[in-house]
Write an enzyme that holds these catalytic residues in place. Structure first.
Site, short mmCIF file in Angstrom:
data_model
loop_
_atom_site.label_atom_id
_atom_site.label_comp_id
_atom_site.label_asym_id
_atom_site.label_seq_id
_atom_site.Cartn_x
_atom_site.Cartn_y
_atom_site.Cartn_z
N HIS A 24 0.87 -1.20 0.00
CA HIS A 24 0.00 0.00 0.00
C HIS A 24 0.89 1.24 0.00
CE1 HIS A 24 -3.86 2.13 1.37
NE2 HIS A 24 -2.95 3.08 1.14
N HIS A 26 1.53 5.42 -1.70
CA HIS A 26 1.18 6.59 -2.51
C HIS A 26 2.47 7.16 -3.09
CE1 HIS A 26 -2.97 6.79 -0.97
NE2 HIS A 26 -2.42 6.25 0.11
N LEU A 27 2.52 7.20 -4.43
CA LEU A 27 3.74 7.70 -5.08
C LEU A 27 3.57 9.08 -5.68
CD1 LEU A 27 5.25 4.56 -6.86
CD2 LEU A 27 6.25 5.88 -4.98
N ARG A 28 2.32 9.58 -5.77
CA ARG A 28 2.06 10.88 -6.40
C ARG A 28 2.55 10.89 -7.85
NH1 ARG A 28 -1.20 10.87 -2.13
NH2 ARG A 28 -0.33 11.82 -0.26
N LYS A 110 -9.19 -0.04 -5.90
CA LYS A 110 -9.27 0.61 -4.60
C LYS A 110 -10.63 1.27 -4.39
CE LYS A 110 -7.79 2.30 -0.69
NZ LYS A 110 -6.74 3.26 -0.40
N HIS A 147 -10.59 1.29 1.72
CA HIS A 147 -10.40 2.32 2.74
C HIS A 147 -11.67 2.27 3.59
CE1 HIS A 147 -8.87 6.26 4.35
NE2 HIS A 147 -10.08 6.16 4.88
N HIS A 185 -4.70 -0.54 5.77
CA HIS A 185 -4.30 0.26 6.94
C HIS A 185 -5.30 0.17 8.10
CE1 HIS A 185 -7.00 3.01 4.92
NE2 HIS A 185 -6.12 3.39 4.02
N LEU A 230 -5.25 9.27 7.80
CA LEU A 230 -6.58 8.66 7.83
C LEU A 230 -6.50 7.21 7.39
CD1 LEU A 230 -8.77 11.58 6.46
CD2 LEU A 230 -8.83 10.61 8.77
N ASP A 258 1.34 2.62 3.55
CA ASP A 258 0.50 3.79 3.33
C ASP A 258 1.34 5.07 3.37
OD1 ASP A 258 -1.78 5.20 2.70
OD2 ASP A 258 -2.55 5.24 4.75
#
Ligand code: DOR
Ligand code: ZN
Length: 354
Positions: A24, A26-28, A110, A147, A185, A230, A258
């Site tokens: 999990h 986030h790479l943007r 997702k 999520h 998460h 979150l 995450d």
């Protein structure tokens, strides 16, 4: 050799593991992607890349383009493999799921409840609306990554995960018993017990911050925006259950950082963004958790085996080595034209990746 605080058994000063994956992440995009990718690529062979860009990655074609940008941003010589995801919306079609399943590079979809978190405005407004896509996922064997928080403003922020499990997740799993689900998460004993009591197709990822900290970290001596993510950190009693799950050896639980970078000024703001950047030191944070439990011998399965097994992918063939060595995390890092504050900025870690 040192001594483990939990068990007073001797623990090693060096551990070598099958190279882990981050299930999990986030790479943007753009300069931000280029700034954060090297730390992940140093530690992990593969990562499940979250699709909450602006605009979100809702189609297989968009996921293909994003994958190319990630591959192009890899440091020279890196063989890091991004595993792509689609962003589920009310309008995702069964045909799009079939395309994703056939692509070979989209590994999951997702589910963000609309409005639950960063860039989730295009998410699912009611699970009923996404049912054709969810049925197609069950049919095609595409895992759903959840999520798990309700967005009902009447529900206390600290209860949103528990209520999601009751109102949305349990009924969904009962309705689509063949759907593979990763509860992402997880932060509560409620979600942990749901996973424990469900069949083998239901698993969960655990982040460093939810294993290391309880909600006091957000308020320690003042408001600490870099500990705000979150789902939000919960009470100590929940953290303890999460640590038990992670260190138990149960294959339903695996590593998912995450890691969610946000420019410093967007977190230290009037309405600060949610997300902890933990890619720097990611594996080392987990080693700290497992060591405190006297469970370092179970770190490899959690970090390097369970996730690959759940996704039906081969385990990695390379290795990484952690050595017992104190080092200080930087206070901030470059992030394109901005700066980024890592988790535990300015603090110490007791393990270092060789
Ligand atoms: O804290 C979070 N940050 N939680 C999420 O679900 C999204 C993430 C992000 O993208 O920043
Ligand atoms: Zn996330």
């Amino acid at each position: 050799m040192a001594t483990s605080p939990a068990s007073s058994r001797p623990v090693p000063d060096r551990i070598t593991l099958t190279q882990p994956d981050d299930w999990h992440l986030h790479l943007r995009d753009g300069a931000h992607l280029a700034a954060v990718l090297p730390e992940t690529a140093r530690r992990f062979a593969r990562a499940i890349v979250m699709p909450n860009l602006r605009p979100p990655v809702t189609t297989t074609d968009m996921a293909s383009d994003y994958r190319e940008r990630i591959l192009a941003a890899r440091p020279a010589g890196s063989r890091f493999e991004p595993l792509m995801t689609l962003y589920l919306t009310d309008r995702t079609t069964p045909q799009e799921i079939e395309r994703a399943a056939a692509s070979g590079f989209v590994k999951a979809v997702k589910y963000y409840p609309a409005g639950a978190t960063t860039n989730s405005d295009s998410g699912v407004t009611a699970v009923e609306r996404a049912m054709p896509a969810l049925e197609a996922m069950q049919r095609c064997g595409v895992p759903l990554l959840v999520h798990g928080e309700v967005t009902d403003a009447a529900v206390d922020v600290f209860d949103r995960e528990r209520v999601f499990v009751e109102r949305v997740l349990a009924p969904l799993v009962a309705r689509l018993p063949g759907l593979r689900v990763v509860c992402e998460h997880i932060t509560t004993s409620d979600a942990a017990h749901f996973v424990l009591e469900s069949g083998p197709g239901i698993a969960a990822t655990l982040t460093p911050q939810h294993l290391l900290y309880n909600r006091n970290a957000i308020f320690a001596g003042g408001l600490r925006p870099h500990y705000y993510c979150l789902p939000v950190l919960k009470r100590e009693e929940h953290r303890k259950v999460l640590v038990e799950c992670a260190t138990s050896g149960n294959p339903k639980f695996f590593l998912g950082t995450d890691s969610a970078p946000h420019a410093r000024h967007t977190k230290e703001a009037d309405c600060g963004c949610a997300g902890c950047y933990n890619a720097l030191g990611a594996l080392e944070f987990y080693a700290e958790v497992f060591e405190a439990e006297g469970a370092l011998d179970r770190l490899e399965a959690f970090a390097s085996h369970h996730g690959a097994d759940f996704y039906g992918l081969p385990r990695n063939s390379g290795t990484v080595t952690l050595v017992r060595e104190r080092w200080t995390l930087p206070a901030e890092l470059p992030y394109g034209d901005d700066t980024l504050v890592p988790l535990r900025a300015g603090g110490e870690l007791g393990w270092r990746l060789l």
